[in-house]
Design a protein around this motif. Structure first.
Motif, mmCIF file in Angstrom:
data_model
loop_
_atom_site.group_PDB
_atom_site.id
_atom_site.type_symbol
_atom_site.label_atom_id
_atom_site.label_comp_id
_atom_site.label_asym_id
_atom_site.label_seq_id
_atom_site.Cartn_x
_atom_site.Cartn_y
_atom_site.Cartn_z
ATOM 1 N N TYR A 63 1.537 -5.390 3.724
ATOM 2 C CA TYR A 63 0.932 -5.820 2.470
ATOM 3 C C TYR A 63 0.640 -4.604 1.596
ATOM 4 N N THR A 64 0.652 -4.805 0.299
ATOM 5 C CA THR A 64 0.110 -3.798 -0.608
ATOM 6 C C THR A 64 -1.212 -4.358 -1.152
ATOM 7 N N PRO A 65 -2.010 -3.537 -1.839
ATOM 8 C CA PRO A 65 -3.190 -4.117 -2.500
ATOM 9 C C PRO A 65 -2.754 -5.269 -3.412
ATOM 10 N N SER A 66 -3.624 -6.244 -3.588
ATOM 11 C CA SER A 66 -3.263 -7.447 -4.353
ATOM 12 C C SER A 66 -2.895 -7.118 -5.793
ATOM 13 N N THR A 69 0.307 -1.434 -5.709
ATOM 14 C CA THR A 69 -0.052 -0.094 -5.225
ATOM 15 C C THR A 69 -0.494 0.759 -6.419
ATOM 16 N N GLN A 264 -5.307 -12.135 -5.362
ATOM 17 C CA GLN A 264 -5.775 -11.972 -3.979
ATOM 18 C C GLN A 264 -5.421 -13.179 -3.117
ATOM 19 N N SER A 268 -0.347 -10.326 -1.958
ATOM 20 C CA SER A 268 0.366 -9.093 -2.305
ATOM 21 C C SER A 268 1.686 -9.429 -2.982
ATOM 22 N N MET A 271 6.425 -5.164 -1.230
ATOM 23 C CA MET A 271 6.240 -3.727 -1.052
ATOM 24 C C MET A 271 7.506 -2.943 -1.410
ATOM 25 N N ARG B 17 -10.767 -9.450 1.317
ATOM 26 C CA ARG B 17 -10.527 -8.290 0.470
ATOM 27 C C ARG B 17 -11.726 -7.901 -0.386
ATOM 28 N N GLN B 40 -3.137 -7.517 8.990
ATOM 29 C CA GLN B 40 -2.019 -6.614 8.745
ATOM 30 C C GLN B 40 -1.726 -5.876 10.044
ATOM 31 N N GLY B 242 4.534 -7.419 3.954
ATOM 32 C CA GLY B 242 4.857 -6.976 2.605
ATOM 33 C C GLY B 242 6.211 -7.473 2.119
ATOM 34 N N ARG B 244 6.884 -10.688 1.736
ATOM 35 C CA ARG B 244 6.658 -11.892 0.907
ATOM 36 C C ARG B 244 7.848 -12.843 1.024
#
Lengths: 409, 409
Positions: A63-66, A69, A264, A268, A271, B17, B40, B242, B244
């Motif tokens: 995952y990346t931040p919602s 990145t 959120q 995400s 990536m 989060r 994660q 990541g 998705r």
């Protein structure tokens, strides 16, 4: 059997994709189909972007931040600030394509029953996204005769009620290719400020402006900080439609915080896409220069060929890679389906998008089609010859006074 | 300033989060944070999947069909039919993560005001997705004392109204790790048939069943063809959060056609992901065997350490990679924030998800936290020592009769 939701029943099928089964059938039957129906460019994705994918060196696809990145948002800020958007990485939420930017913006700003005004014809999926949130689309007709310019502000004023929350523009426009002028943007600014509305600016085609004309974003205008939401995507800019990478930009902090909650919920964006998107910002100017030259030439080919056909009119648009043309036909849906099912020239035919799907006013656009110039000049020329012949023999051809010579059809 | 939508105001922040800013601050201050708050995994993504990305050989990063590429759907069919799901590629719609599978299923089946029953605690984002569609979540409490087993069917019956459209289960469960038995699944089957409901089966953790126990899907049960929607993702199966990339599976043709309209509105799922997902299906069994062994061992480490702490209780779950533990604390939100802001042991602390966010009944889960065992045994042990010490000095510790010895705190 449990029943389908009413929302699901109301949800429109994609006007761009609903004819796909007929195209598939035509291909199965051995016909070549020129795809002018969908904005899927044939232009190569920048090498730097593809190399970024090939060179990934992570062990966990995480995952990346919602909100995306920080690294990608910083790089995007570089891109936008070269265009004088004057933003920071905190103004950006990275989304899964432009589609998600639109849905998140709608959910954050509009409730069930709220109204959004959109000049039509408009990007068909706005209807779908509005349906998802039970939002009411209030269309304002723009007209092919003036190239689909912004309708007079007085027409907007007539539609504004206590339920109106936002105006959506797509600039340069999909499907018409129209590029809004500085005066039109200034008029929109005064309107949204007067009525305290959001202005959603879908800028998917920002890089595609022709004949030396400038692109004006509401981000270039002072005083709109709380009102503007930019909806963007890398899909067209870098010919990377399958990346599903976009973003939403707003300087309205409360709106940004609300949009983040929706981001959120889906955790995400991709990536690998963000890694590729970061590399894409370094795409050299010569890539865009070559693309611009190519599209200008294609537009000229298409517009010129169309206007030479009997009974056809096509404005010369300033941007994007679409045209909407008026054809001497009874019904664009029937015609586009007939092209796939019943017509061929040298075993070839053309797939177009009926413009009806880009209008929300019933009956509008019946004699218009949208074409995307996403094929090279040679193929476009062949497609136009094919269309010209098809129009001559189409059983639903409407015969105008100028075209009595084809009255025998 | 234009106002935020009521929907946006109601939208819950992610309980997983929302504490992130405190964790970021702790890290800025030089603390090491053990992240047990989010699912994660640290497990490596299968090499075949990553190599598929590195070996891409296309020139144009293009849209795929809205339902996913036929090639990927065929390969997925192979995967599911090894599990006896008995499906065809036409039963699948490829989605952008499991998240999108859930939102599309909800939109296709539930209107504004319709009700969905979910045993709680449940995956927090179901609340968010329901909010997006103004769908009403009707929770049914499950209890830590019996390991969060399915509540009695009589409790479901009490909640069913003319507005009830669906039941959602997550199996193995996030956040509790509970694995539903064949008897429980059979009871659910009778219930949904009796009341003509949809059964949404979120199977993100299907591959993670421990102690030799079997996973039972509603796809294994006859007579549910029109009722069942499988919600799936590659995120956990291949440690590829990541990416998705998920899918929705249903044999209900009308529902599939409706879901496709929503999929068409957002055009396409990611192209690179579908290429990688296709390669992932060939991941060798030994990958899953090693992962299963690792998670079993971690679960044992965590459950054993937790149950040794004074005043702590943690059931031993049969699947997924989460536990929900009961702690001797006043308020899980406060405690989890306090851990990040105020506590450290050897300059280390632990981030957990307050269980309150996984309940929709107000006040439920106040003394529970969810932990994801996504760190190795060594780190988990250190995190548990840290938690144990933290509980001893937490100002909001609740002292039960068994724990008078720590009454001085």
């Amino acid at each position: 059997m449990p029943k389908i939701s009413e929302k699901g029943q109301r949800m429109p099928a994609s006007p761009i994709r609903k004819l796909t089964p007929y195209a598939d059938k035509a291909k199965q039957d051995g016909k070549k189909v020129y795809h002018l129906n969908i904005g899927q460019p044939d232009i190569a994705t920048p090498e730097g972007m593809l190399n970024a994918i090939k060179n990934i060196d992570f062990k966990v696809w995480a995952y990346t931040p919602s909100e995306g990145t920080l690294s990608y948002r910083k790089k995007l800020t570089e891109y936008y600030n070269k265009l004088d958007y004057n933003i920071t990485p905190e103004d950006i939420i990275v989304t899964t394509g432009g589609s998600e930017a639109i849905t998140i913006a709608m959910m954050a700003c509009l409730d069930s029953g709220d109204e959004v005004i959109i000049p039509e014809p408009f990007y068909a999926n706005y209807n779908g996204f509005a349906s998802q949130g039970d939002v009411v689309v209030k269309p304002i007709l723009s007209y092919i005769d003036n190239g689909f310019a912004l309708p007079p502000i007085s027409e907007f004023e007539k539609l504004i009620t206590h339920k109106t929350r936002a105006i959506i523009i797509c600039n340069p426009n999909n499907p018409t290719g129209y590029l809004y002028s500085k005066e039109e943007m200034e008029a929109l600014k005064q309107l949204v400020l007067k009525h305290d509305l959001y202005l959603f600016s879908d800028e998917a085609y920002r890089e595609f402006c022709y004949d030396g004309r400038s692109f004006i974003s509401p981000m270039h205008m002072d005083g709109l900080e709380e009102n503007v939401v930019i909806l963007d995507t890398v899909s067209k800019r870098y010919s990377a439609c399958g990346a599903r990478l976009g973003c939403l930009i707003t300087k309205n902090k409360e709106l940004r915080a609300t949009a983040l909650k929706f981001a959120q919920a889906r955790l995400s964006a991709g990536m690998v896409e963000q890694i590729a998107g970061e590399a894409a910002v370094d795409t050299p100017d010569r890539y865009f220069e070559a693309v611009n030259k190519e599209y200008t030439s294609r537009r000229n080919t298409l517009v010129s060929a169309l206007n030479k056909m009997d009974g056809v009119y096509c404005p010369n648009p300033g941007g994007a890679f679409y045209v909407v043309a008026k054809l001497p036909i009874d019904n664009a849906d029937k015609f586009c389906q007939w092209m796939l099912e019943c017509f061929s020239l040298n075993n070839e035919t053309v797939m177009m998008a009926p413009a009806t799907g880009f209008y929300s006013t019933p009956g509008a656009g019946l004699n218009e089609v949208r074409m995307a110039y996403v094929l090279n000049n040679n193929e476009l020329e062949k497609a136009m010859i094919c269309l010209d012949e098809a129009l001559k023999v189409y059983p639903g051809r409407t015969v105008s006074s100028e075209q009595l010579s084809v009255g025998s059809l």
